[in-house]
Design a protein around this motif. Structure first.
Motif, PDB file in Angstrom:
ATOM      1  N   MET A  17       0.863  -1.181   0.000  1.00 38.92           N
ATOM      2  CA  MET A  17       0.000   0.000   0.000  1.00 38.92           C
ATOM      3  C   MET A  17       0.894   1.224   0.000  1.00 38.92           C
ATOM      4  O   MET A  17       2.091   1.126   0.289  1.00 38.92           O
ATOM      5  CB  MET A  17      -0.914   0.015   1.232  1.00 38.92           C
ATOM      6  CG  MET A  17      -0.155   0.087   2.553  1.00 38.92           C
ATOM      7  SD  MET A  17      -1.240  -0.035   3.982  1.00 38.92           S
ATOM      8  CE  MET A  17      -1.793  -1.739   3.823  1.00 38.92           C
ATOM      9  N   ASN A  18       0.326   2.358  -0.350  1.00 43.13           N
ATOM     10  CA  ASN A  18       1.104   3.596  -0.349  1.00 43.13           C
ATOM     11  C   ASN A  18       1.408   3.984   1.093  1.00 43.13           C
ATOM     12  O   ASN A  18       0.513   4.243   1.884  1.00 43.13           O
ATOM     13  CB  ASN A  18       0.333   4.709  -1.055  1.00 43.13           C
ATOM     14  CG  ASN A  18       1.137   5.989  -1.131  1.00 43.13           C
ATOM     15  OD1 ASN A  18       0.942   6.904  -0.336  1.00 43.13           O
ATOM     16  ND2 ASN A  18       2.052   6.072  -2.084  1.00 43.13           N
ATOM     17  N   MET A  19       2.702   4.029   1.433  1.00 43.67           N
ATOM     18  CA  MET A  19       3.126   4.238   2.810  1.00 43.67           C
ATOM     19  C   MET A  19       3.908   5.531   3.014  1.00 43.67           C
ATOM     20  O   MET A  19       4.220   5.892   4.132  1.00 43.67           O
ATOM     21  CB  MET A  19       3.960   3.042   3.272  1.00 43.67           C
ATOM     22  CG  MET A  19       3.190   1.736   3.233  1.00 43.67           C
ATOM     23  SD  MET A  19       4.237   0.262   3.427  1.00 43.67           S
ATOM     24  CE  MET A  19       4.752   0.456   5.130  1.00 43.67           C
ATOM     25  N   GLY A  20       4.254   6.220   1.941  1.00 40.55           N
ATOM     26  CA  GLY A  20       4.932   7.493   2.068  1.00 40.55           C
ATOM     27  C   GLY A  20       6.439   7.386   1.913  1.00 40.55           C
ATOM     28  O   GLY A  20       7.035   6.316   2.007  1.00 40.55           O
ATOM     29  N   VAL A  21       7.062   8.546   1.702  1.00 40.44           N
ATOM     30  CA  VAL A  21       8.491   8.564   1.402  1.00 40.44           C
ATOM     31  C   VAL A  21       9.342   8.100   2.579  1.00 40.44           C
ATOM     32  O   VAL A  21      10.372   7.451   2.397  1.00 40.44           O
ATOM     33  CB  VAL A  21       8.922   9.974   0.942  1.00 40.44           C
ATOM     34  CG1 VAL A  21       8.742  11.001   2.044  1.00 40.44           C
ATOM     35  CG2 VAL A  21      10.362   9.968   0.436  1.00 40.44           C
ATOM     36  N   GLY A  22       8.927   8.418   3.808  1.00 36.34           N
ATOM     37  CA  GLY A  22       9.710   7.971   4.958  1.00 36.34           C
ATOM     38  C   GLY A  22       9.807   6.461   5.023  1.00 36.34           C
ATOM     39  O   GLY A  22      10.873   5.896   5.280  1.00 36.34           O
ATOM     40  N   ALA A  23       8.680   5.800   4.771  1.00 32.51           N
ATOM     41  CA  ALA A  23       8.671   4.337   4.752  1.00 32.51           C
ATOM     42  C   ALA A  23       9.485   3.793   3.586  1.00 32.51           C
ATOM     43  O   ALA A  23      10.188   2.789   3.713  1.00 32.51           O
ATOM     44  CB  ALA A  23       7.238   3.820   4.680  1.00 32.51           C
ATOM     45  N   ALA A  24       9.391   4.464   2.441  1.00 31.70           N
ATOM     46  CA  ALA A  24      10.096   3.981   1.254  1.00 31.70           C
ATOM     47  C   ALA A  24      11.610   4.021   1.433  1.00 31.70           C
ATOM     48  O   ALA A  24      12.314   3.060   1.107  1.00 31.70           O
ATOM     49  CB  ALA A  24       9.682   4.798   0.027  1.00 31.70           C
ATOM     50  N   ILE A  25      12.115   5.131   1.957  1.00 35.79           N
ATOM     51  CA  ILE A  25      13.564   5.194   2.130  1.00 35.79           C
ATOM     52  C   ILE A  25      14.014   4.237   3.225  1.00 35.79           C
ATOM     53  O   ILE A  25      15.088   3.626   3.128  1.00 35.79           O
ATOM     54  CB  ILE A  25      14.054   6.634   2.412  1.00 35.79           C
ATOM     55  CG1 ILE A  25      13.447   7.194   3.698  1.00 35.79           C
ATOM     56  CG2 ILE A  25      13.762   7.533   1.230  1.00 35.79           C
ATOM     57  CD1 ILE A  25      13.980   8.573   4.067  1.00 35.79           C
ATOM     58  N   HIS A  26      13.188   4.058   4.250  1.00 38.66           N
ATOM     59  CA  HIS A  26      13.544   3.122   5.324  1.00 38.66           C
ATOM     60  C   HIS A  26      13.628   1.696   4.780  1.00 38.66           C
ATOM     61  O   HIS A  26      14.538   0.941   5.133  1.00 38.66           O
ATOM     62  CB  HIS A  26      12.520   3.193   6.453  1.00 38.66           C
ATOM     63  CG  HIS A  26      12.837   2.301   7.612  1.00 38.66           C
ATOM     64  ND1 HIS A  26      13.860   2.560   8.491  1.00 38.66           N
ATOM     65  CD2 HIS A  26      12.284   1.127   8.035  1.00 38.66           C
ATOM     66  CE1 HIS A  26      13.915   1.619   9.408  1.00 38.66           C
ATOM     67  NE2 HIS A  26      12.977   0.727   9.146  1.00 38.66           N
ATOM     68  N   THR A  27      12.688   1.330   3.920  1.00 37.83           N
ATOM     69  CA  THR A  27      12.742   0.012   3.289  1.00 37.83           C
ATOM     70  C   THR A  27      14.040  -0.150   2.516  1.00 37.83           C
ATOM     71  O   THR A  27      14.706  -1.195   2.580  1.00 37.83           O
ATOM     72  CB  THR A  27      11.541  -0.180   2.351  1.00 37.83           C
ATOM     73  OG1 THR A  27      10.329  -0.176   3.116  1.00 37.83           O
ATOM     74  CG2 THR A  27      11.642  -1.495   1.591  1.00 37.83           C
ATOM     75  N   GLY A  28      14.423   0.878   1.772  1.00 37.72           N
ATOM     76  CA  GLY A  28      15.676   0.815   1.023  1.00 37.72           C
ATOM     77  C   GLY A  28      16.876   0.660   1.926  1.00 37.72           C
ATOM     78  O   GLY A  28      17.810  -0.108   1.625  1.00 37.72           O
ATOM     79  N   TYR A  29      16.871   1.362   3.049  1.00 33.05           N
ATOM     80  CA  TYR A  29      17.982   1.237   4.006  1.00 33.05           C
ATOM     81  C   TYR A  29      18.063  -0.188   4.540  1.00 33.05           C
ATOM     82  O   TYR A  29      19.162  -0.733   4.735  1.00 33.05           O
ATOM     83  CB  TYR A  29      17.795   2.179   5.191  1.00 33.05           C
ATOM     84  CG  TYR A  29      17.734   3.652   4.857  1.00 33.05           C
ATOM     85  CD1 TYR A  29      18.216   4.149   3.648  1.00 33.05           C
ATOM     86  CD2 TYR A  29      17.181   4.560   5.761  1.00 33.05           C
ATOM     87  CE1 TYR A  29      18.142   5.502   3.355  1.00 33.05           C
ATOM     88  CE2 TYR A  29      17.110   5.912   5.480  1.00 33.05           C
ATOM     89  CZ  TYR A  29      17.588   6.385   4.288  1.00 33.05           C
ATOM     90  OH  TYR A  29      17.525   7.723   4.006  1.00 33.05           O
TER      91      TYR A  29
END
Length: 254
Positions: A86-98
């Protein structure tokens, strides 16, 4: 393509850790991964992945439940793709990448936007600056060149507003805290909390500064953002309340 199994980005299902001996290395023998948070960027993601791949060992695109073909285009461009359910926002997206970078044992992360605003040809200079200043984070700054002049007066005021706060509360001397074009040591990212979606850059920078990590900048020209990244006076007027919440979170809980 990997996907998340819940709303907590920290629980991301990421690709299995690769054999370090089989991975190419760069930046003076260290492995580097590009993290690209993406939402509805099917038109831009192919060129971003292709250009970034020239300077890093792997490109990871975190698709934040796009409604277009961002994920499939990125995958066809040879990026590793992690998809949010689901759309979780940029903070979640970068955290996933980290988390991908941490779990796969990379040494350095290059964070780059999916809309083409960040020129990947500056990656070598940013990596070099990390070593030159013995830094933990390098920020690509629009204020060290004239590209910031292309932004609206409201946009410039907002960047100055948040940068002043980071400098005062974090004991820093930087010019562009809102820039999302960054290079990190993974060892630092392991020590930082998951940033919120609103003002993630300010939150992350303040936390890193208060934990005594070294933060520096390099000059990176950037064109004005895409329409979706713009904001108006009404948005600017919400800054004080949002700033207070972000600041209190860092000062009390980090």
């Amino acid at each position: 393509m990997s996907s998340l199994r819940g709303v907590d980005a920290a629980s991301a299902e990421v690709p299995d850790q690769a054999d370090p001996a089989a991975e190419p290395e760069s930046a003076a023998g260290r492995s580097v991964v590009a993290v690209v948070p993406a939402y509805n960027e099917a038109e831009n993601i192919e060129s971003v992945v292709r250009d970034a791949a020239e300077y890093v060992d792997k490109v990871v695109v975190v698709d934040d439940k796009s409604s277009d073909d961002t994920a499939s285009v990125a995958e066809a461009s040879d990026a590793d793709v992690v998809s949010h359910p689901m759309n979780m926002g940029v903070g979640a997206a970068i955290h996933t990448g980290y988390q991908v970078a941490i779990r796969e044992g990379f040494d350095l992360v290059v964070q780059i936007d999916a809309d083409g605003q960040h020129d990947p040809s500056f990656i070598p200079e940013m990596l070099a600056k990390l070593d030159e200043d013995d830094a933990d984070m390098v920020i690509g700054s629009r204020w060290l060149n004239s590209s910031y002049k292309e932004y609206s007066a409201v946009r410039r005021a907002g960047i100055r507003f948040f940068t002043l706060e980071a400098n005062v509360l974090g004991g820093l001397s930087i010019t562009d805290v809102t820039s999302g074009y960054r290079v990190y040591r993974v060892s630092m990212l392991e020590d930082l909390g998951r940033p919120e979606n609103s003002h993630w850059a300010l939150e992350q920078t303040l936390e890193a500064a208060r934990k005594d990590y070294e933060i520096t900048e390099v000059s990176v020209p950037m064109p004005t953002e895409t329409e979706g990244s713009q904001f108006d006076v009404e948005t600017f007027m919400k800054y004080p309340a949002r700033m207070l919440l972000t600041t209190m979170k860092v000062l009390i809980f980090r």
